[in-house]
Design a protein around this motif. Structure first.
Motif, PDB file in Angstrom:
ATOM      1  N   ASN A   1      43.898  23.496  39.758  1.00 46.43           N
ATOM      2  CA  ASN A   1      45.141  23.342  40.515  1.00 46.43           C
ATOM      3  C   ASN A   1      45.092  24.065  41.867  1.00 46.43           C
ATOM      4  OD1 ASN A   1      47.498  22.046  38.692  1.00 46.43           O
ATOM      5  ND2 ASN A   1      46.072  23.157  37.369  1.00 46.43           N
ATOM      6  N   ASN A   2      43.880  24.507  42.243  1.00 51.59           N
ATOM      7  CA  ASN A   2      43.657  25.163  43.538  1.00 51.59           C
ATOM      8  C   ASN A   2      44.566  26.374  43.758  1.00 51.59           C
ATOM      9  OD1 ASN A   2      41.651  23.255  44.457  1.00 51.59           O
ATOM     10  ND2 ASN A   2      43.329  21.795  44.747  1.00 51.59           N
ATOM     11  N   LEU A   3      44.747  27.142  42.689  1.00 51.44           N
ATOM     12  CA  LEU A   3      45.639  28.307  42.774  1.00 51.44           C
ATOM     13  C   LEU A   3      44.908  29.616  42.463  1.00 51.44           C
ATOM     14  CD1 LEU A   3      48.794  26.814  41.005  1.00 51.44           C
ATOM     15  CD2 LEU A   3      48.494  27.196  43.461  1.00 51.44           C
ATOM     16  N   GLN A   4      43.566  29.579  42.511  1.00 53.89           N
ATOM     17  CA  GLN A   4      42.785  30.761  42.138  1.00 53.89           C
ATOM     18  C   GLN A   4      43.024  31.954  43.062  1.00 53.89           C
ATOM     19  OE1 GLN A   4      41.650  27.781  43.036  1.00 53.89           O
ATOM     20  NE2 GLN A   4      39.644  27.861  44.060  1.00 53.89           N
ATOM     21  N   ASN A   5      43.509  31.692  44.266  1.00 49.18           N
ATOM     22  CA  ASN A   5      43.796  32.787  45.197  1.00 49.18           C
ATOM     23  C   ASN A   5      45.252  33.250  45.138  1.00 49.18           C
ATOM     24  OD1 ASN A   5      41.147  32.830  46.231  1.00 49.18           O
ATOM     25  ND2 ASN A   5      41.604  31.103  47.583  1.00 49.18           N
ATOM     26  N   LYS A   6      46.022  32.613  44.269  1.00 46.93           N
ATOM     27  CA  LYS A   6      47.450  32.939  44.187  1.00 46.93           C
ATOM     28  C   LYS A   6      47.865  33.551  42.852  1.00 46.93           C
ATOM     29  CE  LYS A   6      49.132  29.676  47.656  1.00 46.93           C
ATOM     30  NZ  LYS A   6      50.119  28.611  47.947  1.00 46.93           N
ATOM     31  N   ILE A   7      47.166  33.200  41.773  1.00 47.25           N
ATOM     32  CA  ILE A   7      47.516  33.714  40.449  1.00 47.25           C
ATOM     33  C   ILE A   7      46.504  34.773  40.027  1.00 47.25           C
ATOM     34  CG2 ILE A   7      47.852  33.159  38.009  1.00 47.25           C
ATOM     35  CD1 ILE A   7      48.625  30.322  38.854  1.00 47.25           C
ATOM     36  N   LYS A   8      46.987  35.969  39.750  1.00 48.71           N
ATOM     37  CA  LYS A   8      46.111  37.032  39.254  1.00 48.71           C
ATOM     38  C   LYS A   8      45.855  36.805  37.764  1.00 48.71           C
ATOM     39  CE  LYS A   8      48.023  40.547  42.375  1.00 48.71           C
ATOM     40  NZ  LYS A   8      48.821  41.796  42.423  1.00 48.71           N
ATOM     41  N   VAL A   9      44.623  37.016  37.342  1.00 45.33           N
ATOM     42  CA  VAL A   9      44.262  36.884  35.930  1.00 45.33           C
ATOM     43  C   VAL A   9      43.693  38.217  35.452  1.00 45.33           C
ATOM     44  CG1 VAL A   9      42.862  35.660  34.236  1.00 45.33           C
ATOM     45  CG2 VAL A   9      43.793  34.414  36.202  1.00 45.33           C
ATOM     46  N   ILE A  10      44.298  38.774  34.399  1.00 38.89           N
ATOM     47  CA  ILE A  10      43.888  40.094  33.906  1.00 38.89           C
ATOM     48  C   ILE A  10      43.641  40.024  32.402  1.00 38.89           C
ATOM     49  CG2 ILE A  10      44.595  42.500  33.576  1.00 38.89           C
ATOM     50  CD1 ILE A  10      46.367  42.218  36.041  1.00 38.89           C
ATOM     51  N   CYS A  11      42.515  40.601  31.966  1.00 35.76           N
ATOM     52  CA  CYS A  11      42.262  40.754  30.536  1.00 35.76           C
ATOM     53  C   CYS A  11      42.893  42.067  30.088  1.00 35.76           C
ATOM     54  CB  CYS A  11      40.758  40.746  30.242  1.00 35.76           C
ATOM     55  SG  CYS A  11      40.407  40.760  28.460  1.00 35.76           S
ATOM     56  N   SER A  12      43.883  41.970  29.238  1.00 41.28           N
ATOM     57  CA  SER A  12      44.610  43.171  28.831  1.00 41.28           C
ATOM     58  C   SER A  12      45.373  42.904  27.544  1.00 41.28           C
ATOM     59  CB  SER A  12      45.598  43.586  29.936  1.00 41.28           C
ATOM     60  OG  SER A  12      46.369  44.700  29.542  1.00 41.28           O
ATOM     61  N   ASN A  13      45.499  43.921  26.737  1.00 39.35           N
ATOM     62  CA  ASN A  13      46.372  43.838  25.566  1.00 39.35           C
ATOM     63  C   ASN A  13      47.780  44.212  26.035  1.00 39.35           C
ATOM     64  OD1 ASN A  13      47.271  43.604  22.933  1.00 39.35           O
ATOM     65  ND2 ASN A  13      46.782  45.714  22.445  1.00 39.35           N
ATOM     66  N   GLY A  14      48.587  43.215  26.330  1.00 38.81           N
ATOM     67  CA  GLY A  14      49.903  43.465  26.910  1.00 38.81           C
ATOM     68  C   GLY A  14      49.769  44.079  28.284  1.00 38.81           C
ATOM     69  N   LEU A  15      50.443  45.192  28.510  1.00 37.87           N
ATOM     70  CA  LEU A  15      50.397  45.863  29.813  1.00 37.87           C
ATOM     71  C   LEU A  15      49.436  47.050  29.833  1.00 37.87           C
ATOM     72  CD1 LEU A  15      54.140  45.833  30.986  1.00 37.87           C
ATOM     73  CD2 LEU A  15      52.322  44.195  31.496  1.00 37.87           C
ATOM     74  N   ASP A  16      48.493  47.097  28.886  1.00 39.88           N
ATOM     75  CA  ASP A  16      47.557  48.225  28.835  1.00 39.88           C
ATOM     76  C   ASP A  16      46.778  48.403  30.136  1.00 39.88           C
ATOM     77  OD1 ASP A  16      48.415  48.637  26.283  1.00 39.88           O
ATOM     78  OD2 ASP A  16      46.522  48.127  25.301  1.00 39.88           O
ATOM     79  N   ASN A  17      46.421  47.286  30.778  1.00 38.98           N
ATOM     80  CA  ASN A  17      45.631  47.339  32.013  1.00 38.98           C
ATOM     81  C   ASN A  17      46.440  46.906  33.237  1.00 38.98           C
ATOM     82  OD1 ASN A  17      43.379  48.104  30.496  1.00 38.98           O
ATOM     83  ND2 ASN A  17      42.801  45.977  30.112  1.00 38.98           N
ATOM     84  N   TYR A  18      47.744  47.103  33.168  1.00 45.51           N
ATOM     85  CA  TYR A  18      48.616  46.687  34.266  1.00 45.51           C
ATOM     86  C   TYR A  18      49.613  47.798  34.578  1.00 45.51           C
ATOM     87  CZ  TYR A  18      51.809  43.824  37.065  1.00 45.51           C
ATOM     88  OH  TYR A  18      52.580  43.325  38.083  1.00 45.51           O
TER      89      TYR A  18
END
Length: 206
Positions: free
Chosen positions: A59-76
């Motif tokens: 959808n050409n949105l790779q520069n707009k949507i952040k993707v994070i590997c995390s258990n809930g908000l552990d890494n956010y």
């Protein structure tokens, strides 16, 4: 094309920043990003995030949507301006995710649980939230989507059990479901029988 369930979730979004926990294919993130929202897609499995990133890229949105590997908000690290969406999980999993201290900064939650809605409503309200809005949609089965906001309101057993959506068709479905359970409760179990009878009377008058 979003399902009725995901559209209902999206309709409850008010803030510009969105955190989608358990993002799966990031369908709601793609939808909301195209509407001008800033989305962060989170999942705790890298195998899931492979499909998430591929779908975002399509959808050409790779520069707009952040993707994070995390258990809930552990890494956010939350800034307090975000709305957190948690959908498609069980209540126990959701409540475990909400134990993270970062949620103390989060003012708005949009939750869709697959089970134990009584426990979901009661326990999130105990955490210092109130039910700001609840909607029920039918999408092959009934889904309850609840927007919680920071604050305190008092609710009774009936509020926690059937919710605040005021969906008449859903209430009829609940009535029929509860009635079947009620009929199978042995007469010697007086307290349980009475509790279900009160629910049936309440639902009848709604």
């Amino acid at each position: 094309m979003l399902s009725k369930r995901l559209k209902a979730i999206a309709s409850l979004v008010e803030t510009n920043e969105i955190i989608d926990i358990g993002c799966d294919h990031a369908l709601i993130d793609i939808y909301l990003t195209n509407k001008g929202y800033n989305c962060t897609a989170i999942d705790n499995k890298e195998t899931v995030l492979i499909n998430t990133r591929e779908n975002i890229k399509k959808n050409n949105l790779q520069n707009k949507i952040k993707v994070i590997c995390s258990n809930g908000l552990d890494n956010y690290k939350a800034n307090g301006m975000e709305t957190v969406i948690i959908a498609g999980m069980g209540t126990n999993t959701i409540l475990e995710i909400l134990k993270n201290k970062e949620f103390k900064k989060i003012n708005t939650l949009i939750i869709q649980s697959n089970n134990d809605l009584y426990e979901l409503r009661k326990n999130i309200c105990k955490m210092g939230y109130y039910i700001d809005k609840e909607i029920t949609v039918y999408d092959k089965k009934y889904y309850n989507i609840i927007r919680f906001k920071k604050g305190i309101k008092k609710y009774n057993y009936f509020n926690y059990y059937i919710g605040l959506s005021n969906n008449k068709e859903y209430y009829k479905y609940l009535y029929d479901k509860i009635y079947k359970t009620y009929k199978n409760i042995p007469n010697k179990n007086i307290i349980k029988k009475l509790k279900y009878k009160i629910l049936l009377i309440k639902l009848k008058t709604e």
